[in-house]
Design a protein around this motif. Structure first.
Motif, short mmCIF file in Angstrom:
data_model
loop_
_atom_site.label_atom_id
_atom_site.label_comp_id
_atom_site.label_asym_id
_atom_site.label_seq_id
_atom_site.Cartn_x
_atom_site.Cartn_y
_atom_site.Cartn_z
N VAL A 80 26.72 72.36 110.52
CA VAL A 80 27.28 72.17 109.18
C VAL A 80 28.67 71.54 109.27
CG1 VAL A 80 28.14 73.38 107.13
CG2 VAL A 80 25.90 73.96 108.07
N LEU A 81 29.48 72.03 110.19
CA LEU A 81 30.82 71.48 110.37
C LEU A 81 30.76 70.00 110.76
CD1 LEU A 81 33.86 72.12 110.42
CD2 LEU A 81 33.57 72.84 112.80
N THR B 282 31.94 66.92 108.39
CA THR B 282 33.01 66.05 108.87
C THR B 282 32.63 64.58 108.73
OG1 THR B 282 33.76 67.74 110.41
CG2 THR B 282 34.46 65.49 110.86
N VAL B 283 31.42 64.24 109.14
CA VAL B 283 30.99 62.83 109.08
C VAL B 283 30.76 62.38 107.65
CG1 VAL B 283 29.14 61.23 109.70
CG2 VAL B 283 30.01 62.82 111.40
N PHE B 284 30.05 63.20 106.86
CA PHE B 284 29.63 62.73 105.54
C PHE B 284 30.60 63.06 104.41
CE2 PHE B 284 25.66 62.86 108.00
CZ PHE B 284 25.34 61.51 107.90
N ILE C 225 35.27 50.08 106.71
CA ILE C 225 34.44 50.59 107.80
C ILE C 225 35.22 51.53 108.72
CG2 ILE C 225 34.85 48.65 109.37
CD1 ILE C 225 31.45 50.22 108.84
N ALA C 226 36.51 51.29 108.86
CA ALA C 226 37.32 52.14 109.74
C ALA C 226 37.34 53.59 109.27
CB ALA C 226 38.74 51.61 109.83
N GLY C 227 37.22 53.81 107.97
CA GLY C 227 37.17 55.17 107.45
C GLY C 227 35.99 55.94 108.00
N PHE C 228 34.86 55.27 108.12
CA PHE C 228 33.68 55.92 108.68
C PHE C 228 33.81 56.09 110.19
CE2 PHE C 228 32.19 54.38 104.65
CZ PHE C 228 31.44 55.45 104.19
N ALA C 229 34.48 55.15 110.84
CA ALA C 229 34.68 55.24 112.28
C ALA C 229 35.61 56.40 112.64
CB ALA C 229 35.25 53.93 112.82
N GLU C 230 36.49 56.77 111.73
CA GLU C 230 37.44 57.85 112.00
C GLU C 230 36.86 59.24 111.71
OE1 GLU C 230 40.71 56.91 109.51
OE2 GLU C 230 41.38 55.27 110.78
N ALA C 231 35.68 59.29 111.15
CA ALA C 231 35.13 60.56 110.66
C ALA C 231 34.45 61.36 111.77
CB ALA C 231 34.15 60.29 109.53
N ALA D 57 30.14 62.96 117.28
CA ALA D 57 30.24 61.85 118.25
C ALA D 57 28.94 61.04 118.28
CB ALA D 57 30.56 62.40 119.63
N ILE D 58 27.83 61.70 118.03
CA ILE D 58 26.54 61.00 117.97
C ILE D 58 26.38 60.31 116.62
CG2 ILE D 58 24.03 61.33 117.92
CD1 ILE D 58 24.55 63.69 119.94
N LEU D 59 26.70 61.00 115.53
CA LEU D 59 26.47 60.46 114.19
C LEU D 59 27.44 59.35 113.79
CD1 LEU D 59 25.63 63.63 112.08
CD2 LEU D 59 24.07 61.83 112.85
#
Length: 107
Positions: free
Chosen positions: A9-10, A14-16, A35-41, A88-90
């Motif tokens: 869940v955490l 964090t990613v979404f 796109i960098a916002g998603f890369a930082e998540a 790290a995977i997502l």
């Protein structure tokens, strides 16, 4: 099982949640590409402060509360570890999907 579910869940949150929030912040600041916002998540970026937060909370707490904080450190560490691996995977997958979507909308 609850540690695993908590970590998953955490990581997902964090990613979404962090990704879109960071992307929106970049847009508000005038960036055309978000796109960098998603890369930082990733959790790795957020988790580095967790030991500091726990140590501060333990130091400021009354003795009985300090023991309670210390008791949850192993669970929190396990959940953060799972979250780090999952995000790290997502993260790269989400970045590729978002980038692909932005290319098709720009065309």
């Amino acid at each position: 099982p609850s540690v695993l579910i908590g970590g998953i869940v955490l990581g997902l949150a964090t990613v979404f949640l962090t990704g879109p929030a960071c992307a929106m912040a970049l847009r508000v600041c005038g960036e055309r590409e978000s796109i960098a916002g998603f890369a930082e998540a990733s959790t790795a970026g957020n988790a580095i402060q967790t030991p500091l937060a726990v140590s501060i909370a333990t130091g400021l707490a009354a003795q009985e509360n300090a023991l309670a904080y210390q008791a949850i450190v192993p669970t929190a560490t396990a959940q953060i570890s799972i979250s780090v691996l999952l995000s790290a995977i997502l993260c790269p997958i989400v970045v590729v999907l978002v980038k692909g979507r932005s290319r098709t909308t720009a065309s």
